[in-house]
Design an enzyme around this catalytic site. Structure first.
Site, PDB file in Angstrom:
ATOM      1  N   TYR A 245     -10.741  -2.292  13.952  1.00  0.00           N
ATOM      2  CA  TYR A 245     -12.177  -3.230  13.999  1.00  0.00           C
ATOM      3  C   TYR A 245     -13.392  -3.123  15.287  1.00  0.00           C
ATOM      4  CZ  TYR A 245     -10.928  -4.751   9.166  1.00  0.00           C
ATOM      5  OH  TYR A 245     -10.256  -4.742   7.372  1.00  0.00           O
TER       6      TYR A 245
ATOM      7  N   GLY B 146      -7.470   8.309   8.948  1.00  0.00           N
ATOM      8  CA  GLY B 146      -9.091   7.918   8.920  1.00  0.00           C
ATOM      9  C   GLY B 146     -10.336   7.143   7.953  1.00  0.00           C
ATOM     10  N   ILE B 147      -8.978   7.111   6.679  1.00  0.00           N
ATOM     11  CA  ILE B 147      -9.940   7.084   5.023  1.00  0.00           C
ATOM     12  C   ILE B 147     -10.548   5.668   5.488  1.00  0.00           C
ATOM     13  CG2 ILE B 147      -9.136   6.405   3.025  1.00  0.00           C
ATOM     14  CD1 ILE B 147      -7.140   7.787   3.285  1.00  0.00           C
ATOM     15  N   GLY B 148      -9.893   4.679   5.951  1.00  0.00           N
ATOM     16  CA  GLY B 148     -10.348   3.493   6.223  1.00  0.00           C
ATOM     17  C   GLY B 148     -11.609   3.664   7.200  1.00  0.00           C
TER      18      GLY B 148
ATOM     19  N   ASN C 190      -3.606 -10.215  11.456  1.00  0.00           N
ATOM     20  CA  ASN C 190      -3.686  -8.910  11.148  1.00  0.00           C
ATOM     21  C   ASN C 190      -3.978  -8.287  12.470  1.00  0.00           C
ATOM     22  OD1 ASN C 190      -3.100  -6.467  10.493  1.00  0.00           O
ATOM     23  ND2 ASN C 190      -4.849  -6.697   8.288  1.00  0.00           N
ATOM     24  N   LYS C 191      -3.333  -7.687  13.954  1.00  0.00           N
ATOM     25  CA  LYS C 191      -3.742  -7.466  14.659  1.00  0.00           C
ATOM     26  C   LYS C 191      -4.191  -6.204  14.824  1.00  0.00           C
ATOM     27  CE  LYS C 191      -3.621 -11.276  17.024  1.00  0.00           C
ATOM     28  NZ  LYS C 191      -4.801 -12.182  17.247  1.00  0.00           N
TER      29      LYS C 191
ATOM     30  N   GLU D 155     -15.557  -7.208   1.123  1.00  0.00           N
ATOM     31  CA  GLU D 155     -14.592  -8.320  -0.285  1.00  0.00           C
ATOM     32  C   GLU D 155     -13.012  -7.939   0.167  1.00  0.00           C
ATOM     33  OE1 GLU D 155     -14.811 -10.995  -0.971  1.00  0.00           O
ATOM     34  OE2 GLU D 155     -13.129 -11.384  -1.749  1.00  0.00           O
TER      35      GLU D 155
ATOM     36  N   TYR E 243      -8.972  -1.881   1.759  1.00  0.00           N
ATOM     37  CA  TYR E 243      -7.810  -1.155   1.867  1.00  0.00           C
ATOM     38  C   TYR E 243      -7.178   0.198   1.379  1.00  0.00           C
ATOM     39  CZ  TYR E 243      -2.514  -1.883   0.575  1.00  0.00           C
ATOM     40  OH  TYR E 243      -0.962  -1.304   0.289  1.00  0.00           O
ATOM     41  N   VAL E 244      -6.019   0.401   2.457  1.00  0.00           N
ATOM     42  CA  VAL E 244      -5.735   1.580   2.149  1.00  0.00           C
ATOM     43  C   VAL E 244      -4.148   2.417   2.059  1.00  0.00           C
ATOM     44  CG1 VAL E 244      -5.630   4.597   3.437  1.00  0.00           C
ATOM     45  CG2 VAL E 244      -7.127   2.903   3.730  1.00  0.00           C
TER      46      VAL E 244
END
Lengths: 161, 161
Positions: free
Chosen positions: B129, B93-95, B122-123, B81, B84-85
């Site tokens: 992704y 690399g947290i995401g 949100n390119k 859902e 966010y970082v």
């Protein structure tokens, strides 16, 4: 005419899932086995719920759904995974009655939203949805990680990176 | 660094939900109260789950998710859902680690998919992704029934129609 599905509906639901996938031009995408659907709907920790439109013991349509959650509203909602009415039963308001049943469940539970997805080329469904007051979420695109990409990322020990 | 959220994280999660909505240009859309999130995550029948990236007692990022179900695969999956970082923690690399944690949960549970939605503009997120192997589901559009349209349909007694 609209009622929650019971275990005796599983075979009929599986047939409708195949019919819907054929309509959606992806018949080969359906891998579900009756036992998987039975467990998902009627197992210890149901992953989904189903309602059917039935007449004289015959299942004419279905809605398969699960509860979602919105971090904006702070409330749960309903995600409608599959809605399908047999071709020979269309034009009688069955699709509308199935969606209205889910809307009633949402309304009673204090849920804020009823969401689903539609194939862009399915203009007749889109016209029907808009007639109910549904709005397109077309500023958003879905993304999916599955198959080998999911397995590869999921078996990485990222804690070591 | 990545761990399941606990009740002590609720206030931090609420702040991150607001920060994400601001980034998504919808700050006024967030109505969630801490008690709603607490109930959703830690109540009797959790509607959602959360993982956090934490460092020195500070929450730097979050993933809020719930289980969905696919009638095609016959299996559950994960719907992400919110991811966010915090801006000052990006580029580490947290995401990726948060998504990898969900992929690992999916992998262990035998789930077939990890799904989410992204705003089309949100390119940078989309590039990230796709670098993970995720694919756009752009033949589908989301539809939503909410507010008065949902209430109107949900309070109709469609059985009488």
């Amino acid at each position: 005419m609209i009622r929650p599905a019971d275990e005796g509906d599983v075979e009929a639901l599986i047939r409708l899932i195949h019919d819907l996938a054929e309509f959606e031009r992806s018949p080969a995408s359906v891998m579900i086995e009756p036992e998987q659907l039975r467990t998902a709907l009627f197992g210890e920790s149901p992953a989904a719920h189903a309602h059917v439109a039935a007449e004289g013991g015959r299942v004419l349509g279905m809605a398969i759904w699960f509860r979602n959650f919105s971090t904006w509203t702070g409330r749960s909602g309903i995600y409608l995974e599959d809605l399908y009415v047999r071709p020979e039963a269309r034009g009688r308001g069955i699709g509308r009655a199935l969606i209205a049943e889910l809307a009633a469940i949402a309304h009673r539970a204090g849920y804020g939203r009823l969401d689903w997805s539609v194939l862009r080329w399915n203009k007749s469904a889109i016209g029907f949805y808009e007639s109910l007051g549904a709005v397109p979420m077309d500023e958003w695109t879905g993304y999916r990680l599955s198959g080998e990409a999911l397995a590869a990322l999921g078996s990485t020990d990222h804690r070591e990176e």
